[in-house]
Design a protein around this motif. Structure first.
Motif, PDB file in Angstrom:
ATOM      1  N   TRP A 167       0.582  -1.275  -0.044  1.00  0.00           N
ATOM      2  CA  TRP A 167       0.276   0.141  -0.001  1.00  0.00           C
ATOM      3  C   TRP A 167       1.039   1.308   0.073  1.00  0.00           C
ATOM      4  CZ3 TRP A 167      -0.145   4.403   3.364  1.00  0.00           C
ATOM      5  CH2 TRP A 167      -1.360   4.985   3.487  1.00  0.00           C
ATOM      6  N   SER A 168       0.362   2.141  -0.913  1.00  0.00           N
ATOM      7  CA  SER A 168       1.353   3.458  -0.786  1.00  0.00           C
ATOM      8  C   SER A 168       0.338   4.633  -1.006  1.00  0.00           C
ATOM      9  CB  SER A 168       2.482   3.686  -1.910  1.00  0.00           C
ATOM     10  OG  SER A 168       1.744   3.541  -3.170  1.00  0.00           O
ATOM     11  N   GLY A 169       0.632   5.776  -0.329  1.00  0.00           N
ATOM     12  CA  GLY A 169      -0.425   6.881  -0.208  1.00  0.00           C
ATOM     13  C   GLY A 169       0.386   8.176   0.117  1.00  0.00           C
ATOM     14  N   THR A 170      -0.471   9.256  -0.324  1.00  0.00           N
ATOM     15  CA  THR A 170       0.105  10.615   0.065  1.00  0.00           C
ATOM     16  C   THR A 170      -0.877  11.120   1.051  1.00  0.00           C
ATOM     17  OG1 THR A 170       0.771  10.941  -2.134  1.00  0.00           O
ATOM     18  CG2 THR A 170       0.521  12.849  -0.809  1.00  0.00           C
ATOM     19  N   HIS A 171      -0.267  11.615   2.320  1.00  0.00           N
ATOM     20  CA  HIS A 171      -1.057  12.042   3.514  1.00  0.00           C
ATOM     21  C   HIS A 171      -1.479  13.604   3.299  1.00  0.00           C
ATOM     22  CE1 HIS A 171      -0.955  13.019   7.939  1.00  0.00           C
ATOM     23  NE2 HIS A 171      -2.053  12.494   7.620  1.00  0.00           N
ATOM     24  N   LYS A 172      -2.698  13.520   2.972  1.00  0.00           N
ATOM     25  CA  LYS A 172      -3.411  14.701   2.588  1.00  0.00           C
ATOM     26  C   LYS A 172      -4.315  15.348   3.789  1.00  0.00           C
ATOM     27  CE  LYS A 172      -7.378  12.602   0.362  1.00  0.00           C
ATOM     28  NZ  LYS A 172      -8.260  12.588  -0.763  1.00  0.00           N
ATOM     29  N   GLY A 173      -4.714  14.476   4.625  1.00  0.00           N
ATOM     30  CA  GLY A 173      -5.605  14.819   5.740  1.00  0.00           C
ATOM     31  C   GLY A 173      -5.473  14.537   6.960  1.00  0.00           C
ATOM     32  N   ASP A 174      -6.214  14.923   7.871  1.00  0.00           N
ATOM     33  CA  ASP A 174      -5.942  14.269   9.502  1.00  0.00           C
ATOM     34  C   ASP A 174      -6.039  12.744   9.579  1.00  0.00           C
ATOM     35  OD1 ASP A 174      -5.997  15.170  12.525  1.00  0.00           O
ATOM     36  OD2 ASP A 174      -7.309  13.765  12.278  1.00  0.00           O
ATOM     37  N   PHE A 175      -5.186  12.497  10.354  1.00  0.00           N
ATOM     38  CA  PHE A 175      -5.146  10.778  10.606  1.00  0.00           C
ATOM     39  C   PHE A 175      -4.756  10.500  11.763  1.00  0.00           C
ATOM     40  CE2 PHE A 175      -2.846   6.554  10.300  1.00  0.00           C
ATOM     41  CZ  PHE A 175      -4.061   5.832   9.895  1.00  0.00           C
ATOM     42  N   PHE A 176      -5.900  10.104  12.635  1.00  0.00           N
ATOM     43  CA  PHE A 176      -5.874   9.842  13.882  1.00  0.00           C
ATOM     44  C   PHE A 176      -5.053  10.926  14.766  1.00  0.00           C
ATOM     45  CE2 PHE A 176      -6.377   5.604  12.365  1.00  0.00           C
ATOM     46  CZ  PHE A 176      -7.148   5.246  13.256  1.00  0.00           C
TER      47      PHE A 176
END
Length: 235
Positions: free
Chosen positions: A177-186
């Motif tokens: 899995w790969s992603g770009t952190h764009k919003g609030d996460f925990f």
């Protein structure tokens, strides 16, 4: 439920029969409801032919049978046979290939750009999700959708299924899995970082291929480290 029909016949005119099948496909183009067709020839008797035709459901098979083109082709097929063909109608009660394909579609659907598509054709209504990141399991499609939206709101991401094994009603998928952190996460504000992790998911499927239960294992600690959440602990 997936439906399969076996057409068993004997013919000394196989080439003509084969051409007739091509004609059937051409005549019913855009109307034929069959999703897959396989024709096999008996190794011990070359005149013995079996066609296996798959449909999404019995109802779709009946729609196909009621086409005027199908009726005409049937009469032409009987004329090519040495004896009257027989038909066996089967409801598919287990299809491991279908289970694996739906598991792959599950991951692709979660990563869909834009609005999350409906999950009705993938999950049973009371789907049960076991996720180590959650204090309680998600039970029900709506609860699972809410959990998905938290991840989708925090990341633009994609899955790559690296390996997959199916046995009985279970499918095990090893993924990256790969992603770009764009919003609030925990509680972690967007960092813009590109992050990745690996994991495995086991899905339990129902006889029609829908997913009834899922168990997740993934490197959540490594993900939090990439987001900087562990920096203060390391100082």
């Amino acid at each position: 439920m997936t439906f399969v029909q076996l057409i068993d016949c004997k013919t000394s005119r196989f080439d003509e029969m084969n051409q007739l099948m091509d004609t059937w496909v051409e005549r019913t183009k855009g109307k034929r409801t069959a999703t897959h067709s396989v024709i096999g020839k008996d190794r011990s008797d070359s005149s013995h032919i079996i066609e296996i035709v798959e449909f999404p459901s019995y109802e779709e098979a009946m729609r196909n049978s009621n086409l005027p083109e199908t009726d005409q082709i049937f009469r032409e097929m009987v004329a090519l046979c040495d004896e009257m063909p027989t038909f066996t109608d089967l409801d598919v009660v287990r299809d491991e290939q279908l289970y694996a394909a739906n598991a792959r579609r599950f991951f692709a659907t979660l990563a869909t750009k834009g609005e999350l598509p409906p999950l009705d054709d993938l999950l049973v209504e009371d789907y049960h999700d076991h996720n180590p990141s959650n204090e309680q399991d998600d039970i029900g499609m709506d609860a699972f959708r809410r959990d998905c939206e938290q991840w989708r709101g925090a990341f633009d991401f994609e899955f790559t299924v690296e390996d997959q094994m199916a046995q009985g009603d279970r499918v095990c998928s090893r993924w990256s899995w790969s992603g770009t952190h764009k919003g609030d996460f925990f509680g972690i504000s967007p960092t813009g970082r590109t992050v990745s992790m690996t994991g495995m998911t086991i899905h339990r499927c129902t006889s029609d291929g829908k997913i009834a239960e899922g168990w997740w294992q993934y490197d959540n600690l490594g993900l939090m480290g990439q987001l900087g959440a562990l920096d203060a602990l390391e100082q």
